[in-house]
Enzyme design. Structure first.
Site, PDB file in Angstrom:
ATOM      1  N   ASP A   8      -9.405   0.436   8.133  1.00  0.00           N
ATOM      2  CA  ASP A   8      -9.447   1.890   7.901  1.00  0.00           C
ATOM      3  C   ASP A   8     -10.461   2.539   8.840  1.00  0.00           C
ATOM      4  O   ASP A   8     -10.187   3.572   9.455  1.00  0.00           O
ATOM      5  CB  ASP A   8      -9.834   2.192   6.452  1.00  0.00           C
ATOM      6  CG  ASP A   8      -8.771   1.753   5.463  1.00  0.00           C
ATOM      7  OD1 ASP A   8      -7.598   1.643   5.856  1.00  0.00           O
ATOM      8  OD2 ASP A   8      -9.135   1.518   4.296  1.00  0.00           O
TER       9      ASP A   8
ATOM     10  N   HIS B  78      -5.168   0.675  -2.207  1.00  0.00           N
ATOM     11  CA  HIS B  78      -5.542  -0.720  -1.959  1.00  0.00           C
ATOM     12  C   HIS B  78      -5.085  -1.513  -3.184  1.00  0.00           C
ATOM     13  O   HIS B  78      -5.828  -1.605  -4.159  1.00  0.00           O
ATOM     14  CB  HIS B  78      -7.066  -0.858  -1.788  1.00  0.00           C
ATOM     15  CG  HIS B  78      -7.582  -0.363  -0.477  1.00  0.00           C
ATOM     16  ND1 HIS B  78      -8.936  -0.245  -0.208  1.00  0.00           N
ATOM     17  CD2 HIS B  78      -6.936   0.015   0.652  1.00  0.00           C
ATOM     18  CE1 HIS B  78      -9.087   0.206   1.037  1.00  0.00           C
ATOM     19  NE2 HIS B  78      -7.902   0.374   1.578  1.00  0.00           N
TER      20      HIS B  78
ATOM     21  N   HIS C  79      -4.333   6.688   0.706  1.00  0.00           N
ATOM     22  CA  HIS C  79      -3.592   5.435   0.600  1.00  0.00           C
ATOM     23  C   HIS C  79      -4.195   4.600  -0.510  1.00  0.00           C
ATOM     24  O   HIS C  79      -5.270   4.921  -1.030  1.00  0.00           O
ATOM     25  CB  HIS C  79      -3.553   4.680   1.935  1.00  0.00           C
ATOM     26  CG  HIS C  79      -4.849   4.071   2.374  1.00  0.00           C
ATOM     27  ND1 HIS C  79      -5.908   4.826   2.840  1.00  0.00           N
ATOM     28  CD2 HIS C  79      -5.272   2.784   2.422  1.00  0.00           C
ATOM     29  CE1 HIS C  79      -6.913   4.016   3.166  1.00  0.00           C
ATOM     30  NE2 HIS C  79      -6.566   2.765   2.920  1.00  0.00           N
TER      31      HIS C  79
ATOM     32  N   GLU D 115       0.844  -1.190   0.000  1.00  0.00           N
ATOM     33  CA  GLU D 115       0.000   0.000   0.000  1.00  0.00           C
ATOM     34  C   GLU D 115       0.882   1.245   0.000  1.00  0.00           C
ATOM     35  O   GLU D 115       1.880   1.303   0.716  1.00  0.00           O
ATOM     36  CB  GLU D 115      -0.919   0.017   1.237  1.00  0.00           C
ATOM     37  CG  GLU D 115      -1.974  -1.073   1.204  1.00  0.00           C
ATOM     38  CD  GLU D 115      -3.099  -0.864   2.217  1.00  0.00           C
ATOM     39  OE1 GLU D 115      -3.146   0.199   2.862  1.00  0.00           O
ATOM     40  OE2 GLU D 115      -3.940  -1.776   2.348  1.00  0.00           O
TER      41      GLU D 115
HETATM   42 ZN   LIG Z   1      -7.368   0.987   3.389  1.00  0.00          ZN
END
Ligand SMILES: [Zn+2]
Length: 138
Positions: free
Chosen positions: A91, A80, A78, A24
């Site tokens: 999250d 995925h 961020h 990530e």
């Molecule tokens: Zn996430």
């Protein structure tokens, strides 16, 4: 009018996400009422394949600069690498109820969520109206 996001921000995030995969990628979002700029930070999570934790040094430096009159930290982003662009249970558990924006990039798509409200997805409320604009329109 929707939430404005610089096209440069989208390009930077998608490039950083592609380079970091299968880990990530993450970073900070800057702007006042709109997402004008993004930074890329190190992901210091113990398992960066399915978690992210923004390098605390980068976060502290950005918040200090904001306090001293610099760019406003409007949120976080961020990626995925193997999921969809929806907030994970992790999250939702990590998000402080601070009203910051969370941008998630996955599979070429980008979604934006606002932390701190009780929505359908944990503490996140999706920002449905997004307007991608050229940098010079800010
Ligand atoms: Zn996430």
């Amino acid at each position: 009018m929707g939430l404005r996001i610089s096209s440069c921000v989208i390009a930077l995030i998608q490039q950083a996400a592609a380079e970091a995969a299968p880990l990530e990628a993450c970073g900070l979002l800057f702007g006042d009422g709109a997402i004008a700029r993004a930074s890329v930070a190190a992901n210091v999570a113990a398992d960066p394949t399915c978690r992210f934790e923004i390098d605390p040094g980068a976060l502290i430096a950005a918040l200090r600069a904001e306090r001293e009159g610099g760019e406003r930290v409007i949120g976080y982003w961020h990626s995925h690498p193997s999921g969809d662009a929806m907030p994970s249970a992790t999250d939702a558990a990590m998000a402080a109820p601070d009203g910051k924006l969370w941008l998630i990039a996955a599979g070429g798509a980008v979604t934006v969520w606002r932390a701190g409200t009780a929505g359908l997805h944990g503490r996140f409320e999706r920002v449905m109206e997004i307007e991608v604009v050229s940098q010079f329109e800010f």
